[in-house]
Design a protein around this motif. Structure first.
Motif: not given
Length: 659
Positions: A143-148, A155-156, A158-168, A224-233
């Motif tokens: 039920g929590d929301r995870v946004v990107a 990576e986007t 992966v994060a989506f499917l992980a969120t869905a697997s949790l029911g978020a 509550e948290h920000v996750v940085h995905v390294p991308y441009r180097g």
């Protein structure tokens, strides 16, 4: 439309054995005793026996339910019908699939920011399991929301499917959105976690998003948290006080899937938001799983080891449709960057390199390739390409011709239309339907779609409102923060009570094919005759002097014909003089009718479009009628924020002249 249309493609002789929909017909005969001879009969059965169709689709596609359903459909009322009551499942479990295909390619990521990435299903499963564990460590739960704030990269996904697997619940904005648009969307859904990049490349341009991320963080207090995905180097590829992606996915974990009710929210899609706050449309695990299995399997004919290439940003529902190819065990090609960089041949070269079997194109891109004289069938090896999907706006007849001239008679051109609201197709083609020049082949299976006149009566052979008369599993579970459903009902069901009004003008022919002419909220109504804007664009943008165009009709309050105004963007080196105005008028008169000839033609530097490339006809009309630009469109939601400026100046000039 011609009464005797040209057929450009007919189904293969072996279609009943070589395609998914053909095998479905055979399965129905063997397992349900349902005998249909072809697509038209199958569609008729699918809408007249809605529960039987969807119950068969559930079994045919092997839905992995944690609990069985009690009934397929609670009733046919709209809105309010409930699907597969009592069942429990998880979208991510279907997308990631069983272990036996772990060595098959699942994802091919191409970017203008970094080198390509390839993931097998096994590697994707491992990445999702790690990301799920990382999100759990951050306290994310059902039920929590995870946004990107992320581009179209692995990576986007992966994060989506992980969120869905949790029911978020997942929501995303593409990084080309400005912070005002992002905070308007993310602020509505009150997310716990934000995933983001610090920047990216778009063609030759380097885009820095660090300041925008800081603005978004400050404006969304629930984060509550920000996750940085390294991308441009480089040294500036960082976000202060953020968790690094490598830390989020750093610990191996078994892959688990939360058991969820059929209508549990999967993700929130946002409408364009050009004229106010966007609608936050909630789609469900079950509705998207079974609808995309049906659409991608029976209409797109996707199979294991196929490869789908369809350019999309994460802001468009086509991103959600793209990743659902995994449900059929097809691989997806994810593209980030400028889709025409370094040239118009980029996507065609990529289709060759990735051995795509289906390619999605926008009509604007396709017609641009035609206008530039590109010859993809000769320049590239596209021998694996079985079909081309086209969506986003109407495709002119000349676009049909060009595809078959370039790619050959065996290719299926699947022209269709759907929308964010249902996150799937409504009308389109498929391997059992003919392709008629300039037309969409027909309604999608189990979509009870037709055209209504203003009195709510079905019309054939004339322009009407596109409506859906029966429930679809992927109709929204509702709007976010709309507990009584008032905004949801007002958006789709107030105009024709009990019937979904989609907002498009459409003409259905006697043979069931159709043409969409534009949005019904931007209707051109001259002397009581409704004109579709799409047919004007098809003619005007064929002229070599015109790069883009937009038309609006200003009604006459006294009941006169009103004023039809055409705005054009000229190709470099051209000038809008009386001779060109006359050429445009003659082209419209000859191809369409005298009613289609504009009263005036103006040149502008750019046509305002949404970030998903839709023309802003209604906002321009409202500006010309005196509205302030900030009241009709959010500049952050525009592909070119300054594109409205010329229309504001024209409106002011018109007011001064009238004074």
């Amino acid at each position: 439309m011609s009464g005797d249309p040209q057929v450009l493609w007919t189904p293969r002789a072996d279609a009943l054995t070589s395609t998914q929909v053909g095998r479905f017909i055979g399965w129905l005969d063997a397992n349900r005793g349902v005998k249909v001879s072809g697509y038209d009969e199958l569609w008729q059965w699918s809408v007249s026996e809605l529960e039987s169709f969807w119950g068969a689709a559930w079994e045919f596609f092997g839905i992995r339910a944690h609990a069985p359903y009690e009934q397929v459909l609670s009733g046919h009322e709209l809105p309010g019908a409930k699907w597969f009551t009592g069942s429990r499942l998880n979208y991510a479990e279907h997308a990631l699939g069983p272990e036996e295909d772990r060595d098959e390619v699942a994802v091919i990521g191409h970017s203008q920011t970094r080198a390509p990435i390839v993931l097998t299903f096994g590697e994707l499963r491992d990445q999702v399991a790690r990301a799920r564990a990382g999100l759990e460590r951050l306290g994310v739960k059902r039920g929590d929301r995870v946004v990107a704030y992320m581009p179209n990269i692995p990576e986007t996904l992966v994060a989506f499917l992980a969120t869905a697997s949790l029911g978020a619940i997942w929501a995303t904005c593409a990084p080309e959105f400005g912070p005002r648009s992002v905070t308007a969307r993310f602020g509505m859904v009150e997310p716990k976690v934000l995933l983001t990049v610090a920047g990216y490349r778009y063609g030759e341009r380097t885009i820095d998003r660090r300041a925008d991320v800081a603005t978004i963080r400050a404006a969304v207090p629930t984060l509550e948290h920000v996750v940085h995905v390294p991308y441009r180097g480089g040294r500036d590829d960082q976000i202060p006080d953020a968790i690094e992606w490598d830390d989020l996915v750093g610990e191996p974990s078994p892959l688990r899937f939360e058991s969820l009710p059929f209508d549990h929210p999967l993700y929130i899609l946002f409408s364009s938001g050009t004229t106010g706050l966007p609608k936050a449309i909630v789609h469900s695990h079950g509705g998207i799983t079974i609808e995309h299995l049906k659409n991608h399997g029976l209409s797109w004919d996707l199979k294991p080891r196929d490869r789908l290439l369809w350019f999309s940003t994460t802001a468009w529902m086509m991103w959600n449709a793209l990743v659902s190819a995994l449900l059929l065990r097809s691989a997806i090609v994810m593209i980030d960057g400028n889709p025409v960089y370094p040239d118009l041949g980029f996507q065609w070269r990529l289709a060759e390199e990735t051995q795509a079997t289906m390619m999605g194109l926008s009509p604007a891109f396709l017609m641009g390739c035609r206008k530039a004289g590109l010859r993809p069938g000769e320049q590239f090896d596209l021998s694996r390409l079985r079909s081309v999907g086209v969506a986003g706006s109407p495709l002119p007849p000349e676009g049909f011709d060009w595809i078959y001239e370039q790619l050959g008679a065996d290719l299926l051109l699947n022209n269709g239309s759907g929308g964010t609201d249902v996150c799937t197709g409504i009308v389109q083609g498929g391997p059992l339907q003919p392709v008629w020049r300039g037309e969409i082949s027909g309604p999608c299976l189990a979509v009870d779609v037709c055209a209504f006149d203003s009195e709510g009566k079905q019309v054939v052979g004339e322009l009407g409102e596109l409506v859906i008369r029966s429930p679809m599993p992927s109709m929204p579970a509702g709007f976010w923060n709309d507990p009584g459903g008032e905004r949801y009902r007002a958006a789709y069901f107030d105009y024709f009570p009990g019937v979904w009004r989609h907002g498009d003008w459409i003409i259905f022919t006697e043979r069931g094919s159709c043409v969409i002419t534009g949005r019904s909220d931007a209707t051109l109504n001259r002397g009581g005759v409704r004109l579709g804007s799409g047919e004007l664009y098809a003619v005007v943008e064929e002229l070599p002097q015109v790069a883009d165009s937009l038309v609006v009709h200003l009604e006459d309050s006294a009941g006169g014909p009103g004023e039809l105004i055409l705005f054009v963007v000229l190709t470099p080196g051209e000038q809008l003089d009386d001779e060109l105005r006359k050429e445009i008028a003659l082209a419209l008169r000859g191809a369409l009718s005298p009613r289609h000839v504009p009263d005036s033609i103006e040149d502008v530097p750019a046509i305002p479009r949404t970030l998903t490339a839709k023309k802003l006809e209604l906002p321009v009309k409202r500006i010309l009628l005196g509205a302030k630009p900030e009241d009709v469109a959010s500049r952050d939601a525009l592909a070119e924020p300054g594109a409205l400026d010329a229309f504001v100046a024209i409106a002011e000039s018109r007011r001064t002249a009238a004074a």
